[in-house]
Scaffold this motif. Sequence first.
Motif, short mmCIF file in Angstrom:
data_model
loop_
_atom_site.label_atom_id
_atom_site.label_comp_id
_atom_site.label_asym_id
_atom_site.label_seq_id
_atom_site.Cartn_x
_atom_site.Cartn_y
_atom_site.Cartn_z
N ASP A 210 0.85 -1.18 0.00
CA ASP A 210 0.00 0.00 0.00
C ASP A 210 0.89 1.24 0.00
OD1 ASP A 210 -1.79 2.01 0.41
OD2 ASP A 210 -2.89 1.02 2.01
N MET A 211 0.87 1.99 -1.10
CA MET A 211 1.71 3.18 -1.24
C MET A 211 0.97 4.45 -0.85
SD MET A 211 3.37 2.00 -4.88
CE MET A 211 4.33 3.49 -5.11
N SER A 212 -0.21 4.32 -0.21
CA SER A 212 -1.00 5.47 0.19
C SER A 212 -0.78 5.84 1.65
CB SER A 212 -2.50 5.18 -0.02
OG SER A 212 -2.76 4.89 -1.37
N SER A 224 -1.87 3.74 13.20
CA SER A 224 -1.20 2.51 12.78
C SER A 224 0.30 2.65 12.87
CB SER A 224 -1.60 2.16 11.34
OG SER A 224 -0.78 1.14 10.84
N ALA A 225 0.94 1.58 13.32
CA ALA A 225 2.40 1.57 13.37
C ALA A 225 3.00 1.20 12.03
CB ALA A 225 2.88 0.59 14.43
N ASN A 226 2.14 0.85 11.06
CA ASN A 226 2.60 0.39 9.76
C ASN A 226 2.29 1.45 8.72
OD1 ASN A 226 3.59 -1.24 7.77
ND2 ASN A 226 1.84 -2.60 7.71
N LYS A 227 3.09 2.54 8.70
CA LYS A 227 2.79 3.68 7.84
C LYS A 227 3.83 3.90 6.76
CE LYS A 227 2.48 6.84 10.98
NZ LYS A 227 2.24 8.18 11.56
N SER A 228 4.74 2.99 6.54
CA SER A 228 5.78 3.19 5.56
C SER A 228 5.19 3.26 4.16
CB SER A 228 6.81 2.06 5.63
OG SER A 228 6.24 0.85 5.23
N PHE A 229 5.95 3.89 3.25
CA PHE A 229 5.46 4.11 1.89
C PHE A 229 5.20 2.78 1.18
CE2 PHE A 229 6.15 5.28 -2.63
CZ PHE A 229 5.13 6.21 -2.73
N PHE A 230 5.94 1.73 1.54
CA PHE A 230 5.73 0.42 0.95
C PHE A 230 5.22 -0.55 2.02
CE2 PHE A 230 8.41 2.10 -2.42
CZ PHE A 230 7.78 1.59 -3.55
N ALA A 231 4.24 -0.12 2.80
CA ALA A 231 3.66 -0.97 3.83
C ALA A 231 2.99 -2.18 3.19
CB ALA A 231 2.65 -0.19 4.65
N ALA A 233 0.28 -4.54 2.57
CA ALA A 233 -1.16 -4.61 2.78
C ALA A 233 -1.68 -6.04 2.69
CB ALA A 233 -1.89 -3.75 1.74
N LEU A 234 -0.99 -6.89 1.94
CA LEU A 234 -1.43 -8.28 1.77
C LEU A 234 -0.24 -9.13 1.38
CD1 LEU A 234 -4.49 -9.63 -0.20
CD2 LEU A 234 -2.21 -10.40 -0.81
N TRP A 235 -0.19 -10.32 1.93
CA TRP A 235 0.75 -11.32 1.43
C TRP A 235 0.09 -12.68 1.55
CZ3 TRP A 235 2.42 -15.36 4.42
CH2 TRP A 235 2.32 -15.22 5.81
N GLY A 236 0.49 -13.58 0.68
CA GLY A 236 -0.11 -14.90 0.70
C GLY A 236 0.75 -15.92 -0.02
N VAL A 237 0.57 -17.17 0.35
CA VAL A 237 1.25 -18.29 -0.29
C VAL A 237 0.22 -19.39 -0.51
CG1 VAL A 237 3.53 -17.80 0.67
CG2 VAL A 237 1.92 -19.22 1.97
N GLY A 238 0.50 -20.25 -1.47
CA GLY A 238 -0.44 -21.32 -1.74
C GLY A 238 0.13 -22.35 -2.69
N GLY A 239 -0.68 -23.28 -3.01
CA GLY A 239 -0.30 -24.34 -3.93
C GLY A 239 -1.53 -25.13 -4.32
N TYR A 256 -4.03 -6.63 5.69
CA TYR A 256 -4.02 -5.52 6.63
C TYR A 256 -5.37 -4.79 6.58
CZ TYR A 256 -2.62 -1.20 8.96
OH TYR A 256 -2.55 -0.13 9.80
N GLN A 257 -5.95 -4.47 7.76
CA GLN A 257 -7.25 -3.82 7.84
C GLN A 257 -7.15 -2.58 8.73
OE1 GLN A 257 -9.33 -7.48 9.19
NE2 GLN A 257 -10.64 -7.18 7.42
N PRO A 258 -6.82 -1.42 8.18
CA PRO A 258 -6.62 -0.23 9.01
C PRO A 258 -7.90 0.29 9.65
CG PRO A 258 -6.54 0.36 6.70
CD PRO A 258 -6.59 -1.15 6.76
N TRP A 259 -9.07 -0.09 9.10
CA TRP A 259 -10.33 0.42 9.63
C TRP A 259 -10.87 -0.42 10.78
CZ3 TRP A 259 -9.52 -1.82 4.93
CH2 TRP A 259 -10.04 -3.10 4.76
N TYR A 260 -10.23 -1.55 11.08
CA TYR A 260 -10.76 -2.45 12.08
C TYR A 260 -10.15 -2.11 13.44
CZ TYR A 260 -12.21 -6.88 14.19
OH TYR A 260 -12.78 -7.83 15.00
N THR A 261 -10.97 -2.04 14.49
CA THR A 261 -10.50 -1.61 15.81
C THR A 261 -9.80 -2.71 16.59
OG1 THR A 261 -12.67 -2.13 16.74
CG2 THR A 261 -12.30 0.13 15.98
#
Length: 298
Positions: A210-212, A224-231, A233-239, A256-261
């Motif tokens: 998330d670059m916003s 949020s403690a996760n405010k970096s320009f390249f924070a 927002a989502l990662w995943g693995v699968g097969g 990542y859900q910034p709106w969730y309390t």
Amino acid sequence: MGFEYRYPVLAQTPLGNVVFEPITQLIARPSQTSIPSLVNLDAQSLVFDDSTLFDWSKYSGYDRFETGTRLNYGGQATMSFSNGGYINAMGGQSQQVAGANAYSMADAANVGLASGLNTRTSDYVGRVVVAPASFMNFTAKGRFDKDTMSARRLDMLATFNFNPFTLGLQYANYASQQQIGFDVRRQGLSAMTRWDITKNYYLTSTATFDMSRGGIYDAIYASSANKSFFATALWGVGGGYNDECMNVAVNYSSIYQPWYTGSTRNDTFYLSINLRTLGEAKFNASPGRMLNDGISGK
């Protein structure tokens, strides 16, 4: 009732063959205006871009539908090279000719508002695809304001296929859409990889940044403690496993859900089994819920 006109024109050049195709559609429907008052369950997603410009209805489902008479017009051109590469360009616009414009009518989800279709003359949409060789593809697509030509929606994609590895990159930049809950411009970068271990087995991974969350957007993510320009927002693995009869996929994602309390991340396991002739079954659960269910079971 509708009418569609296409007239491809072929030209041969020293660089390759060129096909130019003007496209026009005229679709007439009753000016029914009662639908927005009903429940909308399956048509809550609406993206107006090159892929939906010539759809006879641009809604994603059947709980909403176009009304009145609408004209879609534009065209595309493709240049094909001898090595299998090509360049494709497409653009167009949509016009509400008569009757009520369904995309300007609000419902519970405000579907259609701020979509670029909510005015009688729509925004412009277009794309450019450059594939210099069969193993690489570059795409730029967007929606542009009909008056100022400023970018309302911009996507840039690149795909590289180095068999058995595939890499995909996408940059997205979307203007604010306050009517549907997006108060600021959003931008991000995502990456996807796939490894075909064998003909049937494969592994995948994905990440979205998330670059916003930098600069003028700090106030939105102040808690949020996760405010970096390249924070992340989502990662995943699968097969999974795939053949002509069935597809089985297992995935794990963390969003990542910034709106969730509560917890700022939504971690989920997904299991999907698709039998070609019988149907599909899906299961998803969060690790926390699975742990709590296990403790309760004891």
